[in-house]
Design an enzyme around this catalytic site. Structure first.
Site, PDB file in Angstrom:
ATOM      1  N   THR A  41       0.857  -1.186   0.000  1.00 37.21           N
ATOM      2  CA  THR A  41       0.000   0.000   0.000  1.00 37.21           C
ATOM      3  C   THR A  41       0.885   1.226   0.000  1.00 37.21           C
ATOM      4  O   THR A  41       1.914   1.261   0.694  1.00 37.21           O
ATOM      5  CB  THR A  41      -0.961   0.022   1.201  1.00 37.21           C
ATOM      6  OG1 THR A  41      -1.734   1.227   1.133  1.00 37.21           O
ATOM      7  CG2 THR A  41      -0.243  -0.032   2.541  1.00 37.21           C
ATOM      8  N   HIS A  42       0.486   2.226  -0.775  1.00 33.04           N
ATOM      9  CA  HIS A  42       1.276   3.453  -0.872  1.00 33.04           C
ATOM     10  C   HIS A  42       0.347   4.649  -0.649  1.00 33.04           C
ATOM     11  O   HIS A  42      -0.740   4.699  -1.232  1.00 33.04           O
ATOM     12  CB  HIS A  42       1.933   3.533  -2.257  1.00 33.04           C
ATOM     13  CG  HIS A  42       2.796   4.733  -2.417  1.00 33.04           C
ATOM     14  ND1 HIS A  42       4.056   4.813  -1.851  1.00 33.04           N
ATOM     15  CD2 HIS A  42       2.567   5.924  -3.021  1.00 33.04           C
ATOM     16  CE1 HIS A  42       4.575   5.996  -2.126  1.00 33.04           C
ATOM     17  NE2 HIS A  42       3.687   6.693  -2.830  1.00 33.04           N
TER      18      HIS A  42
HETATM   19  C1  GRF Z   1       0.885   3.683   5.498  1.00 31.22           C
HETATM   20  O1  GRF Z   1       0.446   4.982   5.166  1.00 31.22           O
HETATM   21  C2  GRF Z   1       1.627   3.063   4.344  1.00 31.22           C
HETATM   22  O2  GRF Z   1       1.077   3.367   3.093  1.00 31.22           O
HETATM   23  C3  GRF Z   1       2.962   3.712   4.505  1.00 31.22           C
HETATM   24  O3  GRF Z   1       3.208   3.624   5.904  1.00 31.22           O
HETATM   25  C4  GRF Z   1       1.956   3.710   6.583  1.00 31.22           C
HETATM   26  C5  GRF Z   1       1.862   2.549   7.550  1.00 31.22           C
HETATM   27  O4  GRF Z   1       1.041   2.839   8.646  1.00 31.22           O
HETATM   28  N1  GRF Z   1       3.980   3.103   3.668  1.00 31.22           N
HETATM   29  P1  GRF Z   1       0.897   1.817   9.896  1.00 31.22           P
HETATM   30  O5  GRF Z   1       2.291   1.462  10.384  1.00 31.22           O
HETATM   31  O6  GRF Z   1       0.118   0.624   9.432  1.00 31.22           O
HETATM   32  O7  GRF Z   1       0.119   2.589  10.939  1.00 31.22           O
END
Ligand code: GRF
Length: 185
Positions: A104-105
């Site tokens: 996810t990005h």
């Molecule tokens: C997300 O926004 C993801 O896309 C990015 O880091 C964040 C991760 O959030 N690469 P978390 O650690 O799951 O709260």
């Protein structure tokens, strides 16, 4: 039958959303000590730390990649979901798990690739950003897109408030997308 590993480096709130949706996570692997590992342990899921030797210059990316691939293969993992995992893998990962690594990005790709997607979107002045669930390939943030959702940028947004709203969307869209993939497996 898919055997899913989730890769984390941070707070792991997206991992929590996956667990709440009962996705059946077999392993949580992190590249540094982080809350994501605690969440896994509390949920009774194997939590594995594959620590990097360094976060600076001199990092042996191919060796680190091989170490992670070996750990995943030893557990017969066949689907890998990166959820805030902050290490970029080398080719051996994409050879071993071609088409089976999802990420996810926090932007609407192809806009704002890289580590500072939220900051960059805010600085650019876009009025809409969002998140992208995609297949990870050797080309960073450029693999086939599986799902996207838009998030409006507010006048009052900081990097933190905007990222938190994007993450709320990721917590819905990523588990949904994985569930659909698992159903087809
Ligand atoms: C997300 O926004 C993801 O896309 C990015 O880091 C964040 C991760 O959030 N690469 P978390 O650690 O799951 O709260």
């Amino acid at each position: 039958m898919a055997k899913l590993a989730v890769l984390v480096s941070g707070t792991g709130s997206i991992l929590e959303a996956m667990l709440a949706r009962r996705l059946g996570v077999s392993l949580v692997l992190a590249d540094r000590p982080c809350r994501g590992l605690d969440i896994a342990s509390r949920a009774g899921i194997e939590a594995m730390l594959v620590k990097r030797s360094t976060y600076g210059a001199g990092f042996d990316r191919p060796a680190y990649t091989r170490e992670v691939v070996a750990a995943l293969q030893a557990r017969k993992i066949n689907l890998v979901a990166m959820a805030g995992f902050m290490t970029i893998f080398d080719q051996p990962m994409f050879d071993a798990y071609a088409g089976r690594i999802i990420n996810t990005h926090p932007s609407l790709l192809p806009a704002f690739k890289g580590d500072h997607a939220v900051r960059d979107a805010l600085a650019y002045g876009v009025k809409v950003t969002g998140c992208t669930i995609h297949v990870a390939t050797i080309n960073l943030d450029a693999g086939p897109i599986l799902a996207q959702a838009a998030v409006p940028v507010l006048e009052s947004d900081t990097v933190e408030t905007l990222h938190e709203r994007i993450k709320q969307t990721e917590r819905r869209l990523y588990p949904e997308t994985l569930q659909a993939l698992l159903a087809k497996d």
